[in-house]
Design a protein around this motif. Structure first.
Motif, PDB file in Angstrom:
ATOM      1  N   PHE A  39       0.807  -1.221   0.000  1.00  0.00           N
ATOM      2  CA  PHE A  39       0.000   0.000   0.000  1.00  0.00           C
ATOM      3  C   PHE A  39       0.845   1.278   0.000  1.00  0.00           C
ATOM      4  O   PHE A  39       0.594   2.214  -0.757  1.00  0.00           O
ATOM      5  N   TYR A  42       2.021   3.387  -3.054  1.00  0.00           N
ATOM      6  CA  TYR A  42       1.166   4.383  -3.712  1.00  0.00           C
ATOM      7  C   TYR A  42       1.309   5.747  -3.041  1.00  0.00           C
ATOM      8  O   TYR A  42       1.338   6.770  -3.702  1.00  0.00           O
ATOM      9  N   GLN A  43       1.387   5.736  -1.709  1.00  0.00           N
ATOM     10  CA  GLN A  43       1.567   7.022  -1.019  1.00  0.00           C
ATOM     11  C   GLN A  43       2.928   7.631  -1.353  1.00  0.00           C
ATOM     12  O   GLN A  43       3.045   8.841  -1.547  1.00  0.00           O
ATOM     13  N   LEU A 114      -6.066   5.953   0.781  1.00  0.00           N
ATOM     14  CA  LEU A 114      -5.779   5.958  -0.644  1.00  0.00           C
ATOM     15  C   LEU A 114      -6.431   7.208  -1.208  1.00  0.00           C
ATOM     16  O   LEU A 114      -7.657   7.361  -1.135  1.00  0.00           O
ATOM     17  N   ASP A 116      -5.730  10.994  -3.938  1.00  0.00           N
ATOM     18  CA  ASP A 116      -4.904  11.583  -4.993  1.00  0.00           C
ATOM     19  C   ASP A 116      -4.991  13.116  -5.029  1.00  0.00           C
ATOM     20  O   ASP A 116      -5.125  13.708  -6.097  1.00  0.00           O
ATOM     21  N   ALA A 234     -11.392  -0.416  -2.420  1.00  0.00           N
ATOM     22  CA  ALA A 234     -10.354   0.486  -2.950  1.00  0.00           C
ATOM     23  C   ALA A 234      -9.711  -0.125  -4.193  1.00  0.00           C
ATOM     24  O   ALA A 234      -9.449   0.558  -5.183  1.00  0.00           O
ATOM     25  N   GLN A 235      -9.500  -1.433  -4.155  1.00  0.00           N
ATOM     26  CA  GLN A 235      -8.850  -2.076  -5.304  1.00  0.00           C
ATOM     27  C   GLN A 235      -9.798  -2.157  -6.502  1.00  0.00           C
ATOM     28  O   GLN A 235      -9.383  -2.011  -7.654  1.00  0.00           O
TER      29      GLN A 235
END
Ligand code: GTP
Length: 361
Positions: A39, A42-43, A114, A116, A234-235
């Protein structure tokens, strides 16, 4: 002459992740796989995209998992350092523990969201307002399980209410979305040697002391991955293009399917997009994988099996004719021939499901 100091971030990655059990009994929440990547990758990619190159991970629980999954993150263009609490110090103490490694204005992130947002815009907002702490806010339909944040018309923080119990305390639907910009000098306000909460102690004290703090509320995708249904959703969001991905899943993409190296796909197997198939996966004859399936490295799907809306970690063995629907399976799970695993079931790593068994949530 030295250039400007690198932009810095601290990621809180030391929680036990109790809501995400049993998955977090075998792996720390910050590195549970999303589309076959840990995970936090991604961050880190989001931070890197906004110029942050120096990140400190505040760890406590299952630190070896985190190190094994992320290493020094050099391949992501980031200098990654770890600070480890002997005993958990909470969200406040975790950041305080990293204070010696940071200076200036730093990002602080919860290691389980999660999202953006345009972090460059957040910095601009922080600077133009003369803010000393800026909190990223999100509107949500049901704010009860989160920290409510009230702001004035100019965005200045007025009140902070963590997980309110009474209905009359629900005065806003904007919540603390778990990313902050903090003037590092303020971190000395957090006690060094006892557990504390950034949400319950640090932020309310800043407001009480009239230190300029603002809420920033952009339009962005946002999801807390901290429970199994959100972790799976989320996926699916990523697979269906509802969440922007700063990083693609491993493997080659073709027609909505990501396929990593070394896999053996029987000519009569079907992969229905969107789907992610990891490395060294074996897909048996007439099996159907997808739509909305994530298959971890080294997993084997038997002949005539069906996997839909399901997340499978590494080295799962799925027997012939088994059906997996909208569930999450940890690593090394074994599913007997003809077994059925239904919606919202979550199986701990290493679980064995007997032949023809039916599991429902
Ligand atoms: P739950 O037990 O399911 O609530 O999850 P959690 O333990 O992760 O707690 P929570 O979701 O409230 O934590 C928010 C963020 O802070 C997560 O990224 C956690 O990893 C992190 N965190 C929580 N407690 C600590 C701690 O004691 N030390 C550090 N370093 N991080 C923490």
């Amino acid at each position: 002459m030295a250039g400007p100091p690198p932009l810095q971030a601290v990621i809180l990655a030391g929680g036990q992740g109790t809501r995400l059990r049993p998955l977090t009994l075998a792996r720390a929440k910050p590195v549970v796989p999303l589309l076959n990547r840990p995970f936090l990758a991604y961050q880190l990619a989001l931070l890197r995209a906004h110029g942050v190159t120096d990140v400190v991970l505040a760890c406590s629980y299952r630190v070896d998992d985190v190190r094994a999954a992320l290493g020094d993150a050099e391949h992501l263009g980031i200098r990654l350092r770890y600070v480890v609490e002997d005993d958990p110090l909470g969200t406040g103490g975790g950041v305080r523990n990293a204070a010696d490694l940071v200076a200036g204005t730093l990002f602080v992130l919860n290691g389980d969201i999660l999202t953006d947002p345009d972090l460059t815009e957040m910095r601009r907002f922080h600077e133009t307002r003369g803010s000393r702490t800026t909190i990223y806010l999100q509107p949500v339909p049901d704010p009860r399980q989160y920290g409510l944040v009230e702001t004035g018309p100019d965005g200045r923080l007025r009140a902070f209410r963590e997980k309110p119990a009474a209905d009359e305390e629900i005065t806003t639907n904007t919540i603390n979305a778990g990313i902050y910009l903090i003037d590092a000098e303020l971190l000395s306000r957090i006690p060094r040697d006892r557990p504390s909460s950034i949400e319950r102690e640090f932020f309310p004290a800043l407001i009480a002391d009239n230190i300029p703090c603002f809420g920033w509320c952009p339009t962005a995708y946002w999801r807390d991955i901290g429970n199994p249904s959100a972790y799976r959703a989320a996926q699916l969001d990523m697979l269906h293009g509802r969440a922007a991905m700063p990083l693609a899943p491993p493997g080659q993409r073709r027609d909505g399917i990501w396929l990593d190296g070394g896999s053996t796909v029987d000519p009569a197997a079907r992969i229905v997009p969107p789907a992610v198939v990891g490395a060294r996966v074996v897909l048996g004859s007439r099996c159907r994988v997808g739509p909305g399936a994530v298959i971890g490295d080294g997993t084997r799907i038997g002949p005539d099996a069906r996997v839909e809306g399901a997340i499978l970690w590494e080295r799962v063995e799925v027997g012939a004719g088994a059906v997996l629907q909208d569930c999450v399976l940890g690593a090394d799970v074994r599913i007997g021939d003809g077994a059925r695993v239904g919606p919202d079931v979550v199986l701990a790593s290493g679980t064995t499901v007997p032949e023809r068994a039916t599991l429902t949530a």
